[in-house]
Design a protein around this motif. Structure first.
Motif, mmCIF file in Angstrom:
data_model
loop_
_atom_site.group_PDB
_atom_site.id
_atom_site.type_symbol
_atom_site.label_atom_id
_atom_site.label_comp_id
_atom_site.label_asym_id
_atom_site.label_seq_id
_atom_site.Cartn_x
_atom_site.Cartn_y
_atom_site.Cartn_z
ATOM 1 N N ASN A 115 129.837 -37.717 70.453
ATOM 2 C CA ASN A 115 128.831 -38.518 71.150
ATOM 3 C C ASN A 115 127.426 -38.253 70.629
ATOM 4 O O ASN A 115 126.622 -39.179 70.478
ATOM 5 C CB ASN A 115 128.890 -38.274 72.661
ATOM 6 C CG ASN A 115 129.518 -39.447 73.399
ATOM 7 O OD1 ASN A 115 130.536 -39.979 72.966
ATOM 8 N ND2 ASN A 115 128.926 -39.856 74.507
ATOM 9 N N LEU B 209 127.190 -40.223 67.501
ATOM 10 C CA LEU B 209 127.102 -41.660 67.781
ATOM 11 C C LEU B 209 125.745 -42.030 68.357
ATOM 12 O O LEU B 209 125.158 -43.063 67.997
ATOM 13 C CB LEU B 209 128.210 -42.067 68.756
ATOM 14 C CG LEU B 209 129.651 -41.923 68.253
ATOM 15 C CD1 LEU B 209 130.630 -42.130 69.399
ATOM 16 C CD2 LEU B 209 129.945 -42.905 67.124
ATOM 17 N N GLN B 210 125.218 -41.199 69.247
ATOM 18 C CA GLN B 210 123.916 -41.473 69.844
ATOM 19 C C GLN B 210 122.822 -41.460 68.766
ATOM 20 O O GLN B 210 121.899 -42.292 68.801
ATOM 21 C CB GLN B 210 123.631 -40.442 70.947
ATOM 22 C CG GLN B 210 124.493 -40.653 72.183
ATOM 23 C CD GLN B 210 124.485 -39.511 73.189
ATOM 24 O OE1 GLN B 210 125.337 -39.456 74.059
ATOM 25 N NE2 GLN B 210 123.549 -38.590 73.075
ATOM 26 N N VAL C 265 123.253 -44.718 66.680
ATOM 27 C CA VAL C 265 122.757 -45.879 67.424
ATOM 28 C C VAL C 265 121.233 -45.893 67.397
ATOM 29 O O VAL C 265 120.606 -46.941 67.157
ATOM 30 C CB VAL C 265 123.287 -45.869 68.870
ATOM 31 C CG1 VAL C 265 122.545 -46.881 69.736
ATOM 32 C CG2 VAL C 265 124.792 -46.179 68.880
ATOM 33 N N LEU D 64 127.206 -50.792 68.959
ATOM 34 C CA LEU D 64 128.291 -50.535 69.906
ATOM 35 C C LEU D 64 129.094 -51.784 70.226
ATOM 36 O O LEU D 64 130.269 -51.691 70.608
ATOM 37 C CB LEU D 64 127.731 -49.936 71.198
ATOM 38 C CG LEU D 64 127.034 -48.582 71.071
ATOM 39 C CD1 LEU D 64 126.503 -48.136 72.424
ATOM 40 C CD2 LEU D 64 127.982 -47.537 70.497
ATOM 41 N N GLN D 65 128.500 -52.955 70.075
ATOM 42 C CA GLN D 65 129.205 -54.206 70.368
ATOM 43 C C GLN D 65 129.987 -54.718 69.163
ATOM 44 O O GLN D 65 130.744 -55.690 69.283
ATOM 45 C CB GLN D 65 128.203 -55.275 70.821
ATOM 46 C CG GLN D 65 127.477 -54.940 72.125
ATOM 47 C CD GLN D 65 128.414 -54.869 73.314
ATOM 48 O OE1 GLN D 65 129.462 -55.525 73.341
ATOM 49 N NE2 GLN D 65 128.052 -54.082 74.315
ATOM 50 N N VAL E 71 133.649 -51.118 69.426
ATOM 51 C CA VAL E 71 133.351 -49.687 69.510
ATOM 52 C C VAL E 71 133.152 -49.280 70.957
ATOM 53 O O VAL E 71 133.640 -48.228 71.396
ATOM 54 C CB VAL E 71 132.100 -49.344 68.674
ATOM 55 C CG1 VAL E 71 131.709 -47.872 68.851
ATOM 56 C CG2 VAL E 71 132.340 -49.657 67.202
ATOM 57 N N ILE E 72 132.465 -50.093 71.734
ATOM 58 C CA ILE E 72 132.189 -49.747 73.128
ATOM 59 C C ILE E 72 133.471 -49.634 73.946
ATOM 60 O O ILE E 72 133.545 -48.883 74.918
ATOM 61 C CB ILE E 72 131.211 -50.766 73.753
ATOM 62 C CG1 ILE E 72 130.578 -50.186 75.022
ATOM 63 C CG2 ILE E 72 131.884 -52.107 74.007
ATOM 64 C CD1 ILE E 72 129.436 -51.013 75.561
ATOM 65 N N LEU F 256 134.671 -46.147 73.584
ATOM 66 C CA LEU F 256 133.836 -45.241 74.370
ATOM 67 C C LEU F 256 134.129 -45.331 75.856
ATOM 68 O O LEU F 256 133.996 -44.349 76.590
ATOM 69 C CB LEU F 256 132.360 -45.541 74.101
ATOM 70 C CG LEU F 256 131.820 -44.994 72.780
ATOM 71 C CD1 LEU F 256 130.567 -45.735 72.353
ATOM 72 C CD2 LEU F 256 131.556 -43.498 72.891
ATOM 73 N N THR G 151 118.661 -44.697 74.279
ATOM 74 C CA THR G 151 120.050 -44.510 73.865
ATOM 75 C C THR G 151 120.796 -43.635 74.862
ATOM 76 O O THR G 151 121.954 -43.912 75.215
ATOM 77 C CB THR G 151 120.114 -43.888 72.459
ATOM 78 O OG1 THR G 151 119.466 -44.772 71.536
ATOM 79 C CG2 THR G 151 121.550 -43.671 72.017
ATOM 80 N N PHE H 136 124.140 -44.637 76.993
ATOM 81 C CA PHE H 136 125.393 -43.889 76.911
ATOM 82 C C PHE H 136 125.807 -43.291 78.256
ATOM 83 O O PHE H 136 126.986 -42.990 78.452
ATOM 84 C CB PHE H 136 125.289 -42.781 75.863
ATOM 85 C CG PHE H 136 125.692 -43.216 74.485
ATOM 86 C CD1 PHE H 136 126.929 -42.857 73.967
ATOM 87 C CD2 PHE H 136 124.853 -43.988 73.698
ATOM 88 C CE1 PHE H 136 127.315 -43.253 72.697
ATOM 89 C CE2 PHE H 136 125.222 -44.392 72.425
ATOM 90 C CZ PHE H 136 126.466 -44.030 71.918
ATOM 91 N N LEU I 14 129.685 -44.158 78.585
ATOM 92 C CA LEU I 14 130.132 -44.226 77.194
ATOM 93 C C LEU I 14 130.513 -42.820 76.751
ATOM 94 O O LEU I 14 129.677 -42.039 76.302
ATOM 95 C CB LEU I 14 129.048 -44.819 76.295
ATOM 96 C CG LEU I 14 128.624 -46.251 76.620
ATOM 97 C CD1 LEU I 14 127.670 -46.783 75.562
ATOM 98 C CD2 LEU I 14 129.830 -47.163 76.755
#
Length: 453
Positions: free
Chosen positions: A124, A127-128, A131, A138-139, A165-166, A169, A344, A348, A360
């Motif tokens: 995470n 990923l954060q 992003v 994420l979409q 991707v979301i 999560l 972000t 999340f 997420l």
């Protein structure tokens, strides 16, 4: 705690130097002022805690240690202050099923197998950051990052072609909870004890239910997310997080495959007594049968992923995790280092509309069903995660509070018969169930009137 305070002073000096001399930054954006650094609270009252309340937390944990619970380390931070970093019990009590002549004491420097807290502190966090840098949408469909991830004519349940991707999560992607890649009997066509082969098999793993129809907490989701991080960055997950996230923060004890990187087995809290055999009741090729120290307990992570996976395999100490907690409470940075931004984090940690206990990746205190983890007094904005080996994270922005409870509850005998066969004795202690300890920490903060929020 002296170690944490020393490191904080060192980082503060570095921050001052950077601010006065740096003309440019490789960070996503440079904060106008340094992010808050942790300091040691000289008295619990300095951070609003009752000394007597914290003594009751100690008594609760020490009671379980006296009754046979192996060991724990509890970290509490609030308002940028380290309120508590205390060790209890033992890092190792057994070699195999034989008790040691002299139990090895737990210390605040003991490294723990974080198990599924890897999902947060490694995957995470990565990923954060991606992003925040605009490198991950994420979409976007999973297929955008993993072109081989697609439906086939033989798939009984379709949906990979449009999976986002979301969805991974949110743990609503359609995957089974625990694909046993490491076991040829259970894994079947998915059997692998080679990391490269396993990575190739991830996209071929069939869906177990219609995507979006429910939430099923799944390691598979995070194995795929770890692979997405690797594809975007061009680096193996451990290389990316250790060099891009942890080292800039000054963390030296947060890493994958630590026995390959200079640590000794004696540095770790031991986990299962007889490898992955559950007291000798389980067998598969290459199964470990010795007491585990410094090796990922999780079977998929160790056997199928070479110790480096998005769902498990990370080790750390409370001292390092204190900094990672503060990164989240600071809004994404620590000192001069900015990993990601506040927006972000909000994205999340926002509860899912379909299930308020899932954000997420992060689990959220969305309803009463989460009291086992968050206790009775956490705010509705609290979020965190747990790990199978006995690790807990709670972050509560309402109180600017972070709690980490690291235990080695699986370093205890396995129950071999009855309705709890296959479970560990350590699972049944209050410390191993988490909620009572977390409630006691909140009560020490909220005294004299501890009322649920």
């Amino acid at each position: 705690m002296h170690y944490l305070a020393t490191r904080a002073l060192g980082l503060l000096a570095a921050v001052t130097l950077l601010i006065s001399t740096a003309s440019c930054s490789t960070l996503p954006s440079s904060p106008k002022t340094p992010f808050l650094l942790l300091q040691e609270a000289h008295r619990p009252e300095d951070a609003g805690f009752s000394r007597q309340g914290l003594a009751r937390v100690d008594a609760l944990i020490e009671r379980d240690i006296a009754a046979g619970f192996p060991g724990a380390v509890l970290l509490v931070i609030k308002d940028g202050k380290i309120v508590k970093n205390t060790s209890y019990g033992y890092r190792q009590k057994f070699s195999g099923q034989v008790p040691l002549k002299h139990f090895q004491p737990m210390t605040t420097d003991t490294l723990f197998d974080l198990a599924s807290n890897t999902k947060m502190y490694a995957t995470n966090f990565a990923l954060q950051k991606l992003v925040s840098e605009g490198k991950l949408d994420l979409q976007a469909q999973v297929q955008h990052y993993l072109p081989e991830f697609r439906d086939t004519d033989s798939d009984p349940i379709k949906g990979k072609d449009t999976l986002r991707v979301i969805d991974l999560l949110h743990h609503s992607a359609g995957f089974m909870a625990d694909p046993k890649f490491h076991d040829p009997q259970a894994g079947g066509a998915l059997y692998s004890q080679d990391r490269n082969k396993t990575l190739a098999l991830l996209s071929k793993t069939p869906l177990a239910y219609e995507p979006g129809s429910k939430n099923v907490y799944s390691d598979m989701d995070y194995m795929l997310l770890g692979l997405i991080v690797e594809r975007i960055t061009g680096q193996r997950l451990d290389d990316y997080v250790e060099n891009t996230l942890y080292k800039p923060l000054g963390l030296k004890n947060t890493l994958f495959t630590p026995l390959q990187k200079g640590f000794q087995a004696s540095d770790f809290a031991a986990t299962e007594l007889m490898g992955n055999t559950r007291g000798g009741t389980i067998a598969f090729p290459n199964i470990r049968t010795y007491t585990l120290r410094g090796e990922a307990h999780d079977e998929k992570a160790f056997y199928a992923m070479g110790g480096v996976s998005g769902h498990a395999g990370l080790f750390s100490t409370t001292g390092d995790l204190a900094v990672l907690l503060q990164v989240m409470l600071n809004g994404g940075g620590y000192g001069a280092q900015q990993l990601f931004d506040r927006d972000t984090i909000a994205r999340f940690t926002k509860p899912s509309e379909k299930n308020p206990t899932f954000a997420l990746g992060w689990r959220t205190n969305g309803d009463a069903s989460m009291q086992w983890m968050f206790g009775a007094y956490a705010s509705r904005h609290a979020y965190g995660h747990t790990g199978w080996t006995g690790t807990l994270t709670v972050i509560d922005p309402t109180y600017n509070l972070g709690i980490v409870l690291l235990t080695n509850k699986k370093h205890s005998p396995v129950i071999l018969s009855g309705q709890n066969a296959g479970r560990f004795i350590g699972d049944f202690f209050a410390v191993g169930r988490y909620g009572e300890v977390v409630s006691a920490v909140y009560q020490a903060l909220l005294e004299p009137a501890a009322t649920p929020h």
